[in-house]
Scaffold this motif. Structure first.
Motif, mmCIF file in Angstrom:
data_model
loop_
_atom_site.group_PDB
_atom_site.id
_atom_site.type_symbol
_atom_site.label_atom_id
_atom_site.label_comp_id
_atom_site.label_asym_id
_atom_site.label_seq_id
_atom_site.Cartn_x
_atom_site.Cartn_y
_atom_site.Cartn_z
ATOM 1 N N PRO A 406 1.001 -1.291 -0.070
ATOM 2 C CA PRO A 406 0.011 -0.026 0.041
ATOM 3 C C PRO A 406 0.847 1.421 0.149
ATOM 4 C CG PRO A 406 -0.840 -1.609 1.697
ATOM 5 C CD PRO A 406 0.145 -2.237 0.925
ATOM 6 N N PRO A 407 0.694 2.353 -0.929
ATOM 7 C CA PRO A 407 1.702 3.207 -1.139
ATOM 8 C C PRO A 407 1.885 4.034 0.117
ATOM 9 C CG PRO A 407 0.024 3.236 -2.972
ATOM 10 C CD PRO A 407 -0.482 2.286 -1.855
ATOM 11 N N ALA A 408 0.971 4.016 1.033
ATOM 12 C CA ALA A 408 1.002 4.881 2.431
ATOM 13 C C ALA A 408 1.978 4.245 3.336
ATOM 14 C CB ALA A 408 -0.176 5.062 3.390
ATOM 15 N N LEU A 409 2.325 2.931 3.100
ATOM 16 C CA LEU A 409 3.189 2.135 3.859
ATOM 17 C C LEU A 409 4.708 1.989 3.304
ATOM 18 C CD1 LEU A 409 0.805 -0.649 5.476
ATOM 19 C CD2 LEU A 409 1.428 1.547 6.226
ATOM 20 N N ALA A 410 4.497 2.192 1.953
ATOM 21 C CA ALA A 410 6.012 1.809 1.246
ATOM 22 C C ALA A 410 7.069 2.455 1.658
ATOM 23 C CB ALA A 410 5.568 2.232 -0.174
ATOM 24 N N PRO A 411 8.100 1.754 1.803
ATOM 25 C CA PRO A 411 9.456 2.200 2.568
ATOM 26 C C PRO A 411 9.925 3.437 1.732
ATOM 27 C CG PRO A 411 9.436 -0.252 2.030
ATOM 28 C CD PRO A 411 8.249 0.511 1.546
ATOM 29 N N VAL A 412 9.974 3.560 0.309
ATOM 30 C CA VAL A 412 10.565 4.624 -0.602
ATOM 31 C C VAL A 412 9.124 4.802 -1.288
ATOM 32 C CG1 VAL A 412 11.974 5.096 -2.252
ATOM 33 C CG2 VAL A 412 12.856 3.531 -0.672
ATOM 34 N N LYS A 413 8.950 6.284 -1.404
ATOM 35 C CA LYS A 413 7.841 6.808 -1.969
ATOM 36 C C LYS A 413 8.006 7.047 -3.441
ATOM 37 C CE LYS A 413 5.038 6.723 1.757
ATOM 38 N NZ LYS A 413 5.730 5.864 2.511
ATOM 39 N N ALA A 414 9.260 7.514 -3.697
ATOM 40 C CA ALA A 414 9.583 7.936 -5.205
ATOM 41 C C ALA A 414 11.023 7.618 -5.269
ATOM 42 C CB ALA A 414 9.159 9.140 -5.441
ATOM 43 N N ALA A 415 11.211 7.294 -6.599
ATOM 44 C CA ALA A 415 12.567 7.246 -6.880
ATOM 45 C C ALA A 415 12.828 8.132 -7.999
ATOM 46 C CB ALA A 415 12.980 5.690 -7.554
ATOM 47 N N VAL A 416 13.810 9.146 -8.120
ATOM 48 C CA VAL A 416 14.685 10.009 -9.075
ATOM 49 C C VAL A 416 15.574 9.228 -9.954
ATOM 50 C CG1 VAL A 416 15.035 12.162 -9.278
ATOM 51 C CG2 VAL A 416 13.850 11.713 -7.539
ATOM 52 N N LEU A 417 15.174 9.325 -11.232
ATOM 53 C CA LEU A 417 16.183 8.615 -12.185
ATOM 54 C C LEU A 417 16.493 9.564 -13.333
ATOM 55 C CD1 LEU A 417 13.887 5.255 -12.296
ATOM 56 C CD2 LEU A 417 15.460 5.835 -10.430
ATOM 57 N N PRO A 418 17.860 10.027 -13.335
ATOM 58 C CA PRO A 418 18.415 10.734 -14.675
ATOM 59 C C PRO A 418 18.314 9.519 -15.684
ATOM 60 C CG PRO A 418 20.094 10.473 -13.102
ATOM 61 C CD PRO A 418 18.883 9.785 -12.494
ATOM 62 N N LEU A 419 17.856 9.803 -17.053
ATOM 63 C CA LEU A 419 17.848 8.780 -18.219
ATOM 64 C C LEU A 419 19.269 8.342 -18.304
ATOM 65 C CD1 LEU A 419 15.927 7.479 -20.078
ATOM 66 C CD2 LEU A 419 16.296 9.228 -21.444
ATOM 67 N N LEU A 420 20.151 9.488 -18.356
ATOM 68 C CA LEU A 420 21.542 9.421 -18.559
ATOM 69 C C LEU A 420 22.590 9.960 -17.654
ATOM 70 C CD1 LEU A 420 21.423 10.042 -22.527
ATOM 71 C CD2 LEU A 420 21.541 7.849 -21.402
ATOM 72 N N LYS A 421 23.598 9.528 -17.384
ATOM 73 C CA LYS A 421 24.523 10.047 -16.418
ATOM 74 C C LYS A 421 25.345 11.106 -17.148
ATOM 75 C CE LYS A 421 26.754 6.255 -14.961
ATOM 76 N NZ LYS A 421 27.576 5.576 -13.973
ATOM 77 N N LYS A 422 24.591 12.166 -17.959
ATOM 78 C CA LYS A 422 25.506 13.198 -18.575
ATOM 79 C C LYS A 422 24.408 14.124 -19.012
ATOM 80 C CE LYS A 422 25.484 10.997 -23.267
ATOM 81 N NZ LYS A 422 26.101 10.495 -24.153
ATOM 82 N N ASP A 423 24.972 15.438 -19.594
ATOM 83 C CA ASP A 423 24.001 16.209 -20.329
ATOM 84 C C ASP A 423 23.225 17.171 -19.135
ATOM 85 O OD1 ASP A 423 25.056 15.227 -22.729
ATOM 86 O OD2 ASP A 423 23.241 14.113 -23.031
ATOM 87 N N GLY A 424 23.978 17.021 -17.972
ATOM 88 C CA GLY A 424 23.149 17.908 -16.871
ATOM 89 C C GLY A 424 21.983 17.189 -16.227
#
Length: 511
Positions: A406-424
Motif C-alpha cells: 500500500p503506497p502509504a506504507l511503502a518504504p520508499v515513496k519515489a525514485a528519481v532517475l536521470p535517463l543518462l549520466k550526462k548532459d546535466g
C-alpha cells in the motif's frame, strides 16, 4: 503451481536480498527465531507504526500514548497472573526429539478439517454459481455438517481439559486424533506439561531469588500500572484509552515461520477504560474499528476473518482474533479482548494502592473495565510483505517481481532517475530529489538502463518513479511511472510534491 510454503520461502529470500529482514548474527551462523530489520524493513516497520498511531491516537481525542519501561517490579507479573498462569502446554516426540506446543498440534489438525470443508464449499460455489447460498450449504450439506461437528467436539474436549488443568486429557486427545509429528510421522509422544514463557534475569548486583526480574511478556501491564498517572495528569474522562508500541519477550517453546513467532517481538496495544456494564457494546465497537483499519489498506477483504476464542484467558469475558491469510494459512494477526476489571483489581490487591476512577456525575468511585486491542507489529509486517509479493509475466513475455505495498506504507515513496549520466540530467535529478526529500523518503539511482532501474524499484515496492530526460531541461516536465499498472504520465516537475503527496498520504486510508 507454487504452494503457500514455496511463497513463504520466496518472501524470506526476497526480504533478505533487498534489505528488509536479515537473520540475526548471521556471521556467527545466526540465532534461532531472531531477525534484524534492514534499511528498507525499518522504513516499512516505522510506516506501519505511524499508520496505527495515527488511527489510534491522532484520530481519537480520548486516546493518548505511553512508553513504559521494559523492566517492571517483579510483583507486577504476580498480580497479572503471568508467574502462575503464563504457560503453554508442551509435548515432545520421543523418536524425533522435537518439541511442540500441544495446542498448536490440535489447532493444525482442526485446520486440515476446515480445509476439507472449504474444498467442498468451493466446489459447490463453482457448480451453482450466482445461485449458491454458502450459509445454507454449510448448514445442510451432510459432509460439511459432519466435519463441523467433529471440529466442535475437538474444541470442546480441549477446552474442558485445559480449564480443568487436565494435561493427561490433552495428551489423550492428541492420541485419539492420531496426530503425528509433522516432520517424521511418529506418534510416540511424552506426557504434556506446562512451560512458563517468561524470561528471567537478575537486577543489578543482587543475585538469587531477591534479585529476579522479568523481561516483560506483554506491554499491557505498563499501561495498567500507569492508569491513574495518565488519567490524573491528562484529566482524562472515562471512556478513554492509553496506547503503546513496544518490545515484549516470550520464551516460546517453538518459534518458527520466519518473523511470525519470535521470542523478541513488538506489540501495538491500546487499553480502553470503560464503565462496568458497557463492555459488550465497546467490544463490538473496537472489533468493527480494527477490522476497518485493516481493510482500508486494500489487501483483500477475503484475507481477513474473525475467530472467537474457545478457551478464554483468565482475565477475559469475551475475546476474538482478527486472522489474516498468511502463506501458512489463516493465523492470528490481532486480538480484541474484553478484560473486565481483572487487571486493575489485581494490581490494587497486590500493591495496596487504589486504582479507581471518580465519576463526578454519579459522585462515586469505581474500578473501570477494559477493552484491549493488541496487534503484533512483526506479524503486520509479514502480512504486508507476503500479501504484496507478486511474480508476474508482462504482455511482452518478460517477468518482474513487484511488491504491491500500500503506497502509504511503502518504504520508499519515489525514485528519481536521470535517463543518462550526462548532459546535466543528474544535476537536474538531484535538484528534484532535494525538493522532495523533506516530505518523502526518496531514492536516487543512475546506474544501469532505465528498465532495470524500474525493476529494482518494483522489487522494493516504490509506488512512483520519476525519470528526468532531455525534455526536462527544455520545458521542466518529467515522466512519472506508477508501480502497479506501469502507466507513465508527463507532468510538470513543480507539481511532483502535490501529485505524490495526494497518492501516498495516510489520510487517503481514513476517507
Amino acid at each position: 503451481m507454487a504452494t503457500q510454503e514455496d511463497k513463504l520461502k520466496k518472501v524470506i529470500g526476497h526480504a533478505k536480498e533487498y534489505g528488509f529482514v536479515f537473520p540475526s548474527s548471521e556471521i556467527y551462523d545466526g540465532l534461532s527465531a531472531a531477525y534484524d530489520y534492514g534499511q528498507l524493513g525499518v522504513e516499512l516497520k516505522n510506516n506501519i507504526k505511524e499508520y496505527w498511531w495515527t488511527a489510534m491516537v491522532k484520530m481519537h481525542e480520548n486516546i493518548v500514548g505511553l512508553d513504559a519501561s521494559i523492566f517492571m517490579h517483579p510483583t507486577t507479573w504476580k498480580a497479572s497472573g503471568h508467574v502462575d498462569a503464563f504457560n503453554d502446554p508442551l509435548i515432545d516426540n520421543k523418536d524425533s526429539k522435537k518439541r511442540y506446543r500441544a495446542d498448536v498440534l490440535i489447532e493444525e489438525h482442526i485446520q486440515k478439517i476446515e480445509a476439507k470443508i472449504q474444498k467442498d464449499v468451493d466446489k459447490a460455489k463453482e457448480r451453482f454459481g450466482d445461485a449458491f447460498d454458502e450459509v445454507q450449504f454449510r448448514a445442510t450439506n451432510p459432509n460439511v455438517v459432519r466435519r463441523q461437528e467433529e471440529i466442535n467436539g475437538i474444541n470442546n474436549r480441549f477446552k474442558t481439559s485445559m480449564e480443568a488443568e487436565n494435561l493427561a486429557g490433552v495428551k489423550t486427545l492428541i492420541e485419539d486424533l492420531q496426530i503425528a509429528d509433522p516432520e517424521t510421522g511418529s506418534r510416540n509422544w511424552t506426557d504434556v506439561r506446562q512451560f512458563n514463557l517468561m524470561f528471567k534475569t537478575e537486577l543489578g548486583a543482587v543475585s538469587g531469588d531477591s534479585g529476579i526480574i522479568y523481561l516483560r511478556p506483554e506491554t499491557a501491564q505498563g499501561i495498567f500500572v500507569n492508569f491513574l498517572n495518565v488519567q490524573k495528569s491528562g484529566r482524562m474522562k472515562i471512556p478513554f484509552g492509553i496506547a503503546q508500541i513496544g518490545k515484549a519477550f516470550r520464551n516460546e517453546i517453538i518459534a518458527r515461520q520466519f518473523i511470525f513467532r519470535m521470542r523478541e517481538f513488538e506489540q501495538m496495544e491500546m487499553q480502553f477504560f470503560i464503565k462496568p456494564g458497557t463492555q459488550q457494546e465497546w467490544y463490538e465497537y473496537w472489533k468493527n474499528e480494527r477490522i476497518r483499519w485493516h481493510k482500508a489498506l486494500g489487501m483483500g477483504e477475503e484475507n481477513y476473518k474473525f475467530h472467537d476464542h474457545v478457551k478464554l484467558a483468565h482475565y477475559a469475558d469475551a475475546a476474538c482474533d482478527i486472522e489474516f491469510n498468511f502463506p501458512m494459512g489463516f493465523k492470528e494477526l490481532e486480538g480484541i479482548h474484553s478484560r473486565t476489571d481483572f487487571d486493575l483489581m489485581s494490581h490494587e490487591k497486590f500493591s495496596g494502592k487504589k486504582l479507581q476512577y471518580f465519576d463526578p456525575e454519579e459522585n462515586q468511585n469505581f474500578v473501570p473495565y477494559v477493552i484491549e486491542t493488541s496487534i503484533g507489529l512483526d506479524r503486520m509486517f509479514l502480512a504486508t510483505l507476503s500479501n504484496s509479493f507478486v511474480e508476474e509475466t508482462l504482455e511482452d513475455g518478460s517477468e518482474r517481481t513487484v511488491l504491491r505495498i500500500p503506497p502509504a506504507l511503502a518504504p520508499v515513496k519515489a525514485a528519481v532517475l536521470p535517463l543518462l549520466k550526462k548532459d546535466g540530467l543528474p544535476e537536474k535529478a538531484r535538484e528534484i530529489m532535494k525538493a522532495l526529500r523533506f516530505d518523502f523518503n526518496c531514492q536516487y539511482d543512475e546506474k544501469d538502463a532505465i528498465g532495470r532501474r524500474y525493476r529494482r524499484q518494483d522489487a522494493i515496492g516504490t509506488p512512483y518513479c520519476i525519470t528526468v530526460d532531455h525534455q526536462t531541461l527544455e520545458d521542466g516536465t518529467v515522466t512519472i511511472r506508477e508501480r502497479d499498472g506501469m502507466k507513465q504520465d508527463r507532468v510538470d516537475m513543480k507539481d511532483l510534491s502535490k501529485i505524490i503527496g495526494d497518492r501516498v498520504a495516510f489520510k487517503n486510508l481514513f476517507v
